[in-house]
Design an enzyme around this catalytic site. Structure first.
Site, PDB file in Angstrom:
ATOM      1  N   ASP A  91      -3.392  77.034 -24.175  1.00  0.00           N
ATOM      2  CA  ASP A  91      -4.421  76.250 -23.513  1.00  0.00           C
ATOM      3  C   ASP A  91      -4.227  74.746 -23.618  1.00  0.00           C
ATOM      4  OD1 ASP A  91      -7.368  78.400 -24.175  1.00  0.00           O
ATOM      5  OD2 ASP A  91      -5.506  78.747 -23.082  1.00  0.00           O
ATOM      6  N   ALA A 145      -5.196  84.161 -22.954  1.00  0.00           N
ATOM      7  CA  ALA A 145      -4.509  84.592 -24.172  1.00  0.00           C
ATOM      8  C   ALA A 145      -3.083  85.092 -23.926  1.00  0.00           C
ATOM      9  CB  ALA A 145      -5.348  85.668 -24.873  1.00  0.00           C
ATOM     10  N   GLU A 149     -19.517  88.182 -19.975  1.00  0.00           N
ATOM     11  CA  GLU A 149     -19.584  89.066 -21.147  1.00  0.00           C
ATOM     12  C   GLU A 149     -20.767  88.717 -22.034  1.00  0.00           C
ATOM     13  OE1 GLU A 149     -15.590  88.436 -22.537  1.00  0.00           O
ATOM     14  OE2 GLU A 149     -14.897  90.307 -21.631  1.00  0.00           O
TER      15      GLU A 149
END
Lengths: 459, 459
Positions: free
Chosen positions: A320, A337, A185
């Site tokens: 995480d 997420a 990205e």
């Protein structure tokens, strides 16, 4: 000041009564989900975070590539919990504690007691000990990181415009390490920034001399996706001018160059680059180590099937920072997420069960799909049932997902509308450098990061 | 990178031909007005500024009080001149030059030649040499200043929430020096931030213990306005909880307190305050001194009636950096945005006349009114013909004026709509502190300012 005239939120219980106190460390996706899921539970909730805001990390690359402003992807944590009567917010960094005494110690010298504890401190960049990375590369885990990257890139182009003889030293080269969603990205966003926006801002600059290089150790991009999507991402990026180097490792980073080895370059080849962004690996927040719960070099906290910690059933670890196995197939859960959000909801539900004297149950993650965007109108999405989307369709799915997640925050719809308008019209207003006169040498490593894993030298 | 596919702006003339080169130093109101007014002139225009953006200074106090984000009040200079074919933008700081050789020297070692020069470098904070002000007070002349003030205030409230015993040391006291429009607007904005927003964010904090103090040396606020409006501003601020100290001077500032003398306090009284903002005086940018053109302690550059410099007719000085007299009544022109804008247009017109071999004419300022806002739905406005507005009507006039000025920038309408929506709904999303863990002691003076007149110690 006057006595405030505006309404304060109602007290949830009679003062003086001690209520069961749940402390949540981390205001990321997992911590927020856990806190919200406890809104109706007979508990007091304290959310502790080192920042005063929640960061929507999936869009940090937009801030770094001047597509969005910092205020568009962050939300004041206190604002999120305005109306949750049983929630309090505390800004602070946990540096240790006594788990037998149910006490956390904060950096400012204060302490926090708890009845239940949810550890949701997330991940930080991991440089794998490669020489020079911590000193010379930017991370992308926080708003501060993203603003630093943006300032660096824009400053480099300003410098190149004034002194084009420096271009051959890599002044406007950007090397991104890591072929996962973040790196992909970022590379797509940088290509777009240069091609669509900086081309207008710097008409005298020959932008064919700018290089965006994406380095990946493995033999495909987006390793966690289907190989066809990884190949599609590579093709799209290359079409946009990004150089993709697969099977390539970083040997060393220096102030103005990267040393790499790989099939295309050979051993220890150098690429000059003033901007180097590390998106190649994360490890768990040092919180696990600080509390003596971490296991192994990744720093993750091992948990049981119900997400609680083995020797401390009143402690849950999610997202995480935790190392959990999926309840159904036993596989180690990825650092994503949705895993954190579902884990947070599960931990909250388990606390509810405990308060009712019921047994807990195993956490089972429901994969609703993952996606990564490659720039304007192009993304790849992998949905349940083997559905794969790419191109414009993938991008619309990605947009819809982020819209839903952002709109989950009260009153954020206007932000996304604003962003979409900017995005469509190419009007990237967020290319502001606040500092007076920032040349690349002035964006120092000390300014660069609070990413934990990348340790800045003393200021 | 690929050859950019997007359109570059058209070349205005055949390459190789030397065109008359106008250099404009400063991308503020004056510089921008001059540059735009030259859009159709047979000249090349280069705009030089130390920042890469134009700052809409009248709304900086909104950024400082978390009402707007930094991106809302700044605009990338290169973006402003995208479509002006004869305009180029250069990021740099002028540090000297040789006016006989028509050459400017920049901090990066490069030089810039000119045929005509327009100096529009604006003003910087002036501490009048009062001990401790440069070290301990924030200015409000740049985006960086405003962001620093915001981070400081929010951090102080976070600290007070965690450690309320520090409140008596002035942790959540804010002292603003200067009763002109900037100080008045800042005081009103701070009162509103505390009363309307932080009251929700910090429900455990007794905000009656927070103080906002506005210090003014003269015997009324808004000295440049009609006395009735100054009195109205004072009454409104006091109604909102601000303490207004007239006839009071600052003797000294220290890290956590201000030493003042005045009728209410007596001699050298102290007010504890961790946040001190200096809005009491400006001097001209050091550019005048650097070029040997400044005159006197204010640093302003004296100009003739047509705004050109006496010994250098090819140089014009406009706006806050210049000392000019009104063509009609001979009074010294005030340091205000409309004066700069009209001066910039005049300088451009005079350059046009010179190119046509015509004589120049005197500059005459048309006063269309001045205004200052005191917070939500309240302002004072002074218009031609003795018309005075206050309260809601004054606020609407203020809003309309700023809307017009902002909308002058292409595509800024959405920003004002966004802001108005936030303003009406009290949703102040801009209370983000980017730094990891900022306590008051961490927002150092070196971070504080590029305001010129306030000189930070070496980092």
């Amino acid at each position: 000041m006057n006595r405030p005239t505006s309404l304060r939120k109602p007290r949830a219980h009679r003062p003086g009564l001690h209520r069961h106190h749940v402390v949540i460390v981390g205001a990321g996706f997992g911590g927020l989900a856990a806190a919200r899921a406890l809104a109706d539970a007979p508990v007091d909730v304290t959310i502790v975070d080192a920042h005063n805001h929640h960061t929507f990390q999936p869009l940090l690359y937009q801030v770094a590539t001047a597509g969005l402003g910092g205020d568009d992807v962050t939300y004041a944590t206190r604002g999120i919990f305005h109306r949750q009567a049983n929630a309090s917010v505390r800004m602070g960094r946990v540096v240790g504690g006594d788990l037998d005494e149910h006490r956390l110690d904060l950096a400012d010298g204060s302490s926090l007691g708890y009845d239940h504890l949810v550890l949701a401190a997330g991940a930080v960049s991991d440089t794998f000990g490669i020489p020079g990375v911590a000193e010379h590369a930017f991370g992308l885990k926080s708003l501060r990181d993203a603003l630093a990257v943006r300032a660096q890139v824009l400053s480099c182009f300003e410098e190149a415009d004034a002194r084009p003889e420096l271009i051959e030293d890599g002044l406007i080269n950007i090397v991104i390490t890591g072929g996962g969603p973040t790196g992909v990205e970022l590379a797509g966003g940088m290509a777009e920034l240069i091609d669509r926006v900086l081309a207008h801002d710097f008409p005298r600059l020959d932008l064919r001399r700018a290089r965006v290089v994406l380095v990946e150790m493995g033999d495909s991009l987006l390793a966690s996706f289907h190989p066809k999507l990884g190949a599609k991402a590579k093709a799209t990026l290359e079409q946009r001018g990004v150089e993709v180097l697969l099977g390539t490792t970083v040997d060393e980073m220096r102030a103005e160059e990267v040393v790499l080895s790989g099939p295309l370059l050979g051993e220890r080849a150098t690429i000059p680059a003033h901007t180097k962004i590390w998106a190649a690996g994360v490890r768990a927040s040092p919180l696990g180590d600080a509390l003596g719960l971490a296991d192994g070099p990744s720093g993750r906290i091992p948990v049981r099937a119900d997400l609680s910690v083995a020797e401390h059933p009143e402690i849950f670890a999610i997202g995480d920072v935790a190392s959990a196995n999926d309840g159904d197939d036993g596989s180690v859960l990825p650092q994503l997420a949705p895993v954190a959000m579902q884990g947070g909801e599960h931990a909250a539900a388990m606390i509810g069960r405990r308060l009712n004297g019921e047994a807990t149950e195993a956490f089972s993650y429901t994969d609703k799909g993952t996606m990564a965007t490659i720039g304007r109108a192009s993304a790849v999405a992998q949905l349940p049932g083997g559905i794969r989307l790419s191109g414009l369709l993938g991008w619309l799915a990605w947009l819809a997902l982020h819209l839903v997640q952002l709109v989950g925050f009260r009153n954020r719809a206007n932000v996304l509308v604003n962003w979409a308008w900017n995005y469509v019209t190419y009007d990237r207003a967020s290319r502001i450098i606040p500092e007076a006169e920032v040349g690349p040498e002035q964006v120092t490593p000390a300014f660069r990061s609070d990413s934990g894993g990348i340790h800045p030298p003393e200021k």
